[in-house]
Design an enzyme around this catalytic site. Structure first.
Site, PDB file in Angstrom:
ATOM      1  N   CYS A 115       0.760  -1.459   0.087  1.00  0.00           N
ATOM      2  CA  CYS A 115      -0.071  -0.130  -0.173  1.00  0.00           C
ATOM      3  C   CYS A 115       0.842   1.339   0.018  1.00  0.00           C
ATOM      4  O   CYS A 115       0.352   2.306  -0.556  1.00  0.00           O
ATOM      5  CB  CYS A 115      -0.880   0.015   1.037  1.00  0.00           C
ATOM      6  SG  CYS A 115      -2.047  -1.576   1.259  1.00  0.00           S
ATOM      7  N   HIS A 263      -3.847   6.978   1.026  1.00  0.00           N
ATOM      8  CA  HIS A 263      -3.975   5.640   0.437  1.00  0.00           C
ATOM      9  C   HIS A 263      -5.464   5.300   0.998  1.00  0.00           C
ATOM     10  O   HIS A 263      -6.118   5.363   2.199  1.00  0.00           O
ATOM     11  CB  HIS A 263      -2.979   4.727   0.844  1.00  0.00           C
ATOM     12  CG  HIS A 263      -3.546   3.224   0.983  1.00  0.00           C
ATOM     13  ND1 HIS A 263      -3.888   2.762  -0.180  1.00  0.00           N
ATOM     14  CD2 HIS A 263      -3.603   2.399   1.796  1.00  0.00           C
ATOM     15  CE1 HIS A 263      -4.212   1.370  -0.177  1.00  0.00           C
ATOM     16  NE2 HIS A 263      -4.111   1.232   1.156  1.00  0.00           N
ATOM     17  N   ASN A 293      -9.925  -0.842  -2.185  1.00  0.00           N
ATOM     18  CA  ASN A 293      -8.713  -0.636  -1.772  1.00  0.00           C
ATOM     19  C   ASN A 293      -7.699  -1.342  -2.966  1.00  0.00           C
ATOM     20  O   ASN A 293      -7.853  -2.463  -3.002  1.00  0.00           O
ATOM     21  CB  ASN A 293      -8.370  -1.267  -0.496  1.00  0.00           C
ATOM     22  CG  ASN A 293      -6.873  -1.200   0.016  1.00  0.00           C
ATOM     23  OD1 ASN A 293      -6.058  -0.922  -0.840  1.00  0.00           O
ATOM     24  ND2 ASN A 293      -6.552  -1.425   1.255  1.00  0.00           N
TER      25      ASN A 293
END
Ligand code: UT7
Length: 336
Positions: A115, A263, A293
């Protein structure tokens, strides 16, 4: 010394939209649970055989970024590709982008920071540009999660969250060092490596032949594992710390932030950060509702959409921040 500046952004997501209701047809979940806990309404999944891969989506996003940057592919001096879902075990997708875009034989680096991958990627690119070694660097974040998810009730806590997509940025030399990427801040804590991980196949663990030999229907080693609440608790702390670190390094206050692009891990995490820093809705950009995500792709996709919507203007202070598997986390402070 120079600064680096983002001069072009692009993104690509597969056409196939998967809604929460679609997921509830294949596993025991529901729209209410997913929206309440994550804010996600839908995500994109590649359709096997349609040709979308981590590399091909990265290439599509890169083409848009290159065109918007107003440069030619032959002006690119280096490629950085961040992903946790490469097309091949090796080589990584960086060289495939060099091949598929027909770029001359420049260096291509693969980043494995999940991430935080895009922030690690722009940090590396920024250093090369600052030192004068390279002038234009293509940084890509791209993921195909959907091929590797457990789409049964067993995997629901992870599978409903992740989506596929790609984003790309062109970083270019900026002579005015008060503009562009002012600083980047990177961290890791490998002590928690297995809390958000995919362990097999791996050379130090179980290889493909072991998985086949065992033929165990309860084998979860090749499926992503996330200790959700533990990750959540660490995320809110580390996000906050690394944003403060970046602001302090540049003698800025939270009130100086024009746009925070976090993020897209979970809308609740973004909202926690927004509240903690006292930011208004128009100071934080979220699009997790539409894409889930997308790990290394989430920041470049969000930044591209923010730019397309006129949410990022010249002179703005833009903050990027990420936390994820590793654990790794980081921030970037940008004067647009
Ligand atoms: O990008 C990398 C970083 N990742 C993150 O930052 C993610 C951080 N973690 C999270 O976002 C949250 O922990 C999750 C969204 C993953 C999970 O939310 P949670 O509130 O921590 O739920 P939980 O895992 O504690 O599960 C609560 C309940 C459980 O049922 P019981 O034991 O209370 O009966 C789960 O079995 O919710 C159940 N559950 C679900 N129910 C419906 C778990 N997943 C689902 C689902 N649909 N998809």
């Amino acid at each position: 010394m120079y600064n680096s500046k983002i001069i072009g952004l692009g993104h690509y997501v597969p056409e196939n939209v998967v809604t929460n209701d679609d997921l509830s047809k294949v596993m025991d979940t529901n729209d209410e649970w997913i929206q309440e806990r994550t804010g996600i309404k839908e995500r994109r999944h590649v359709v096997k055989g349609d040709g979308d891969t981590t590399t091909s989506m990265g290439v599509k996003a890169a083409k848009v970024a290159i065109e918007r940057a107003g440069i030619d592919k032959d002006d690119i001096d280096f490629i950085v590709f961040a992903t946790l879902s490469p097309d091949y075990y090796f080589p990584g997708p960086g060289v495939l982008v060099q091949r598929d875009l027909g770029i001359k034989t420049v260096g291509a680096l693969d980043v494995r920071n999940q991430c935080s991958g895009f922030i690690y990627g722009i940090s590396v690119a920024d250093q090369y540009i600052k030192s004068g070694m390279y002038k234009n660097i293509l940084v890509i974040g791209s993921e195909v999660h959907s091929h590797g998810l457990d789409m049964t009730t067993r995997g629901r806590a992870v599978s409903v969250i992740f989506g596929d997509g790609a984003g790309a940025a062109i970083l270019s030399r900026e002579e005015d060092t008060s503009k562009g990427i002012l600083s980047t801040h990177l961290h890791s804590e490998g002590q928690h490596a297995e809390e958000l991980s995919l362990l097999a196949p791996g050379m130090g663990n179980r290889w493909v032949s072991d998985i086949i030999a065992d033929n165990d229907p309860n084998d979860e080693s090749y499926l992503p594992h996330m200790n959700g609440q533990f990750v959540f608790k660490n995320a809110v702390v580390r996000f906050s710390e690394v944003i403060v670190e970046g602001l302090k390094a540049n003698k800025l206050e939270a009130t100086d932030i024009d746009l925070l692009v976090p993020h897209q891990a979970n809308l609740r995490i973004s909202q926690f950060i927004q509240k903690k820093f006292g930011l208004k809705d128009d100071q934080v950009f979220n699009n997790i509702m539409n894409y889930g995500n997308t790990t290394a792709a989430s920041i470049p996709i969000a930044l591209t959409e923010a730019w397309e919507q006129g949410r990022v203007k010249e002179g703005d202070t833009v903050v990027l921040a990420a936390f994820g598997s590793g654990f790794t986390w980081g921030s970037a402070i940008i004067k647009w």
